[in-house]
Motif scaffolding. Structure first.
Motif, PDB file in Angstrom:
ATOM      1  N   GLN A  19      10.039  -5.189  -9.582  1.00 35.03           N
ATOM      2  CA  GLN A  19      11.289  -5.583 -10.039  1.00 35.03           C
ATOM      3  C   GLN A  19      12.135  -6.116  -9.503  1.00 35.03           C
ATOM      4  N   ARG A  20      12.220  -7.385  -9.782  1.00 35.26           N
ATOM      5  CA  ARG A  20      13.541  -7.981  -8.580  1.00 35.26           C
ATOM      6  C   ARG A  20      14.784  -8.082  -9.166  1.00 35.26           C
ATOM      7  N   THR A  21      15.484  -6.978  -9.781  1.00 31.00           N
ATOM      8  CA  THR A  21      16.637  -7.149 -10.481  1.00 31.00           C
ATOM      9  C   THR A  21      17.906  -6.573  -9.286  1.00 31.00           C
ATOM     10  N   GLN A  22      18.781  -7.596  -8.882  1.00 27.67           N
ATOM     11  CA  GLN A  22      19.834  -7.555  -7.470  1.00 27.67           C
ATOM     12  C   GLN A  22      19.963  -6.510  -6.763  1.00 27.67           C
ATOM     13  N   THR A  23      20.189  -4.376  -7.918  1.00 27.07           N
ATOM     14  CA  THR A  23      20.608  -3.882  -7.524  1.00 27.07           C
ATOM     15  C   THR A  23      19.295  -3.114  -6.941  1.00 27.07           C
ATOM     16  N   LEU A  24      18.100  -4.061  -7.180  1.00 26.28           N
ATOM     17  CA  LEU A  24      17.227  -3.133  -6.589  1.00 26.28           C
ATOM     18  C   LEU A  24      16.709  -3.856  -4.840  1.00 26.28           C
ATOM     19  N   VAL A  25      17.332  -5.289  -5.494  1.00 27.04           N
ATOM     20  CA  VAL A  25      16.541  -6.035  -4.356  1.00 27.04           C
ATOM     21  C   VAL A  25      17.594  -5.955  -2.678  1.00 27.04           C
ATOM     22  N   THR A  26      18.865  -5.783  -2.701  1.00 25.10           N
ATOM     23  CA  THR A  26      19.578  -5.287  -1.787  1.00 25.10           C
ATOM     24  C   THR A  26      18.567  -3.682  -0.956  1.00 25.10           C
ATOM     25  N   PRO A  27      18.278  -3.168  -1.889  1.00 26.45           N
ATOM     26  CA  PRO A  27      18.479  -1.870  -0.476  1.00 26.45           C
ATOM     27  C   PRO A  27      17.014  -2.185  -0.365  1.00 26.45           C
ATOM     28  N   ARG A  28      15.874  -2.732  -1.381  1.00 26.82           N
ATOM     29  CA  ARG A  28      14.672  -2.576  -0.213  1.00 26.82           C
ATOM     30  C   ARG A  28      14.521  -3.705   0.706  1.00 26.82           C
ATOM     31  N   GLN A  29      14.811  -5.145   0.865  1.00 31.08           N
ATOM     32  CA  GLN A  29      15.089  -5.722   1.284  1.00 31.08           C
ATOM     33  C   GLN A  29      16.163  -4.960   2.793  1.00 31.08           C
ATOM     34  N   LEU A  30      17.203  -4.358   2.886  1.00 29.91           N
ATOM     35  CA  LEU A  30      17.811  -3.446   3.345  1.00 29.91           C
ATOM     36  C   LEU A  30      16.787  -2.533   4.376  1.00 29.91           C
ATOM     37  N   ALA A  31      15.960  -1.830   3.521  1.00 29.75           N
ATOM     38  CA  ALA A  31      14.866  -0.958   3.992  1.00 29.75           C
ATOM     39  C   ALA A  31      13.812  -1.939   5.194  1.00 29.75           C
ATOM     40  N   MET A  32      13.640  -3.164   4.681  1.00 30.67           N
ATOM     41  CA  MET A  32      12.462  -3.738   5.175  1.00 30.67           C
ATOM     42  C   MET A  32      13.427  -3.905   6.901  1.00 30.67           C
ATOM     43  N   PHE A  33      14.109  -4.746   6.889  1.00 31.55           N
ATOM     44  CA  PHE A  33      14.829  -5.049   7.868  1.00 31.55           C
ATOM     45  C   PHE A  33      14.900  -4.179   8.724  1.00 31.55           C
ATOM     46  N   LEU A  34      16.090  -2.898   8.314  1.00 29.46           N
ATOM     47  CA  LEU A  34      16.476  -1.297   9.228  1.00 29.46           C
ATOM     48  C   LEU A  34      14.581  -1.236   9.820  1.00 29.46           C
ATOM     49  N   SER A  35      14.133  -1.525   9.233  1.00 36.13           N
ATOM     50  CA  SER A  35      12.402  -0.940   8.971  1.00 36.13           C
ATOM     51  C   SER A  35      12.034  -1.677  10.810  1.00 36.13           C
ATOM     52  N   ARG A  36      12.184  -3.185  10.538  1.00 37.45           N
ATOM     53  CA  ARG A  36      11.715  -4.048  11.965  1.00 37.45           C
ATOM     54  C   ARG A  36      12.820  -3.533  13.092  1.00 37.45           C
ATOM     55  N   LYS A  37      14.504  -3.144  12.409  1.00 40.05           N
ATOM     56  CA  LYS A  37      15.099  -2.692  14.015  1.00 40.05           C
ATOM     57  C   LYS A  37      14.395  -1.313  14.754  1.00 40.05           C
ATOM     58  N   LEU A  38      14.342  -0.664  13.673  1.00 37.16           N
ATOM     59  CA  LEU A  38      14.444   0.742  13.932  1.00 37.16           C
ATOM     60  C   LEU A  38      13.249   1.351  14.587  1.00 37.16           C
ATOM     61  N   THR A  39      12.216   0.632  13.834  1.00 36.64           N
ATOM     62  CA  THR A  39      10.634   1.155  14.405  1.00 36.64           C
ATOM     63  C   THR A  39       9.715   0.281  14.981  1.00 36.64           C
ATOM     64  N   THR A  40       8.705   0.985  15.996  1.00 39.13           N
ATOM     65  CA  THR A  40       7.991  -0.331  16.743  1.00 39.13           C
ATOM     66  C   THR A  40       6.589  -0.316  15.993  1.00 39.13           C
ATOM     67  N   LYS A  41       6.154  -0.335  14.229  1.00 36.32           N
ATOM     68  CA  LYS A  41       5.594  -0.562  12.958  1.00 36.32           C
ATOM     69  C   LYS A  41       5.708  -2.384  13.022  1.00 36.32           C
ATOM     70  N   SER A  42       4.261  -2.722  13.421  1.00 37.69           N
ATOM     71  CA  SER A  42       4.409  -4.423  13.443  1.00 37.69           C
ATOM     72  C   SER A  42       4.988  -4.835  12.216  1.00 37.69           C
ATOM     73  N   LEU A  43       4.792  -6.469  11.525  1.00 34.09           N
ATOM     74  CA  LEU A  43       5.326  -6.622  10.904  1.00 34.09           C
ATOM     75  C   LEU A  43       3.923  -6.344   9.283  1.00 34.09           C
ATOM     76  N   GLN A  44       2.703  -6.479   9.523  1.00 33.60           N
ATOM     77  CA  GLN A  44       2.264  -5.861   8.872  1.00 33.60           C
ATOM     78  C   GLN A  44       2.003  -4.546   8.500  1.00 33.60           C
ATOM     79  N   GLU A  45       2.170  -3.873   9.090  1.00 32.60           N
ATOM     80  CA  GLU A  45       2.533  -1.939   9.026  1.00 32.60           C
ATOM     81  C   GLU A  45       3.203  -2.052   7.828  1.00 32.60           C
ATOM     82  N   ILE A  46       4.731  -2.633   8.491  1.00 31.84           N
ATOM     83  CA  ILE A  46       5.169  -2.487   7.648  1.00 31.84           C
ATOM     84  C   ILE A  46       5.172  -2.977   5.951  1.00 31.84           C
TER      85      ILE A  46
END
Ligand code: ADP
Ligand code: MG
Length: 477
Positions: free
Chosen positions: A402-429
């Motif tokens: 679902q692409r409603t704004q109320t979901l897009v922000t938390p989803r993208q923020l979680a992606m951003f933080l996963s990039r920053k705070l874990t050592t997982k590769s892009l593919q794993e994320i």
């Protein structure tokens, strides 16, 4: 500490100002002139807000006053005489004795000792102060990119307390990163260079307790009066008075009064002024009006430099590879690094004949290393869960297409933080989010850009990060 520094200070102050005066004399001729004038001085004592320098007759007063009074006043101020005291030359009888550190009863009855008492009582009426830790000096503080800005600001303040625009100096950062050390270093520096200054070092908790006592004993005016006489107020851990409105109001008034008289204020806190919760807006405004500096977690190089400096102080020869091992594995804060070093040193003292190997070090530090791991490794699941809870959505929502704004922000923020705070590769994320790696990359980049222009989003991100026990400064470059 303060009392020791101050009560014996009258004679010290005088001697120090004379040597300062000698230092600024440029020619041999000036110096030898001064050496001839000084013996003509019969006394030096404080009389009502004036520092009166005595001579045996009016001729000397008239002759030397234009030459010497101003340089001497400058030197006395530089040596620590409070600025409100001006120097005046006058005819005075010879001072019997130079004020001793501990006056004998007879001497104490002599008039000249008054100078000492006046300085002492002027300075004694300052608030209680905690003793400064003797090792917390600038000399013992290791500089690195994580603290160089804070260090430079602290040096500037120490050299010109109340005379820079860094007032207040507000130092913030996580625990064990050197805030208190730096604050106390300012105190040491000021006391060393102007022994008559009144430096007050307290935690906000002590300020609160004194305030409560003052109310109970009906001595609020005296409490206020005491704090307003301080030259340098070092207030440690201000976050402690969060939500305590009355004491915040009291501190607000103390703060304003000190700033008005160009007294220096230094404050430490575990978060930046704008992230102080339950603080009055006007107080936060004041905290931001001087200089706000952050101390961040030290890099590997700084950790190693700190370790080397602390290891040297222990006078034990610790192999370089062991120091590197600690610096690599203990990353969270300096206090943890010190703890690790202390364990190694204890081992070396007790087992002097067993050579210290990496394996032994690993074993000795196993608990701290475990602890560090829990700090380091966040799972993507943890991140999704914390973000979802913050925004009042579910993990399913985050994983949904679902692409409603109320979901897009938390989803993208979680992606951003996963990039920053874990050592997982892009593919794993991408796999964990059930999206393509291009979607994750785009999501993370979108948040990165929005953070620069949306303070509210940044605040939310900081809150989420702190709920996970991490610091936003770790991820914002
Ligand atoms: P904070 O007040 O930020 O919690 P402290 O000032 O109490 O931290 O520092 C914790 C310990 O780490 C102290 O023993 C301090 O001397 C040491 N320390 C912190 N930073 C440094 C540094 N840059 N150089 C040397 N020692 C440091
Ligand atoms: Mg501290």
């Amino acid at each position: 500490m303060i009392e020791n520094n101050l009560i014996t200070s009258s004679e010290e102050l005088w001697q120090k100002s004379l040597s300062l005066l000698r230092e600024v004399m440029e020619t041999e001729q000036e110096r030898s002139q001064m050496e001839r004038y000084v013996p003509l001085i019969t006394s030096h004592l404080i009389e009502n807000n004036e520092y009166v320098v005595g001579f045996s007759d009016q001729f000397h007063v008239d002759w030397l006053s234009p030459k010497l009074a101003l340089p001497l006043e400058r030197a006395l101020h530089a040596a620590g005489l409070p600025e409100e005291f001006h120097v005046r030359f006058a005819v005075r009888e010879k001072q019997e004795s130079i004020t001793p550190a501990t006056p004998s009863p007879e001497l104490a009855r002599n008039k000249p000792i008054e100078a000492q008492h006046t300085v002492a009582s002027h300075l004694r009426s300052i608030p209680s102060t905690m003793p400064l830790h003797e090792n917390y000096t600038f000399e013992n503080f290791v500089r690195g990119p994580s603290n160089s800005f804070a260090h430079a600001a602290a040096i500037a303040v120490a050299k010109g307390p109340g005379r820079t625009s860094y007032n207040p100096l507000f130092i913030y950062g996580g625990t064990g990163l050197g805030k208190t050390h730096l604050m106390e270093a300012i105190g040491h520096y000021v006391l060393n260079h102007s022994p008559a200054s009144s430096v007050c070092f307290i935690t906000s908790e002590t300020f609160l307790n004194e305030y409560i006592n003052a109310i109970q004993n009906d001595s609020l005016p005296a409490f206020r009066e005491r704090y307003r006489k301080v030259d340098v107020l070092l207030l440690d851990d201000v976050q402690f008075i969060a939500g305590k409105e009355k004491v915040q109001e009291e501190f607000f008034n103390t703060f304003n009064s000190l700033i008005l008289y160009h007294k220096q204020i230094v404050i430490t806190s575990d978060v930046s002024p704008k992230n102080l919760n339950k603080f009055e807006e006007r107080l936060i405004g004041r905290f931001q009006q001087g200089m706000v500096v952050e101390i961040e977690s030290p890099s590997y190089e700084t950790r190693l430099a700190i370790l080397k400096s602390k290891a040297q102080a222990t006078q034990k020869i610790i192999p370089e590879e062991i120091l590197k091992f600690i610096a690599e594995n203990i990353r969270s804060h300096v206090r943890a690094i010190e703890g690790a070093l202390a364990r190694i040193v204890t081992f070396m003292s007790m087992q002097g004949d067993i050579p210290l190997t990496i394996d032994i070090a690993k074993h000795l530090l196993r608990d701290s290393i475990e602890e560090e791991k829990t700090i380091k490794d966040l799972s993507i699941g943890d991140i999704m869960k914390t973000v979802a809870t913050f925004y009042g959505v579910t993990i399913e929502d985050i994983l949904s297409p679902q692409r409603t704004q109320t979901l897009v922000t938390p989803r993208q923020l979680a992606m951003f933080l996963s990039r920053k705070l874990t050592t997982k590769s892009l593919q794993e994320i991408a796999d964990e989010f059930k999206k393509t790696h291009a979607t994750v990359l785009h999501g993370a980049q979108t948040i990165q850009k929005r953070l620069d222009v949306e303070p509210d989003l940044k605040k939310s991100m900081e809150e989420i990060v702190s709920r996970m026990g991490r610091k936003a400064s770790d991820i914002l470059e």
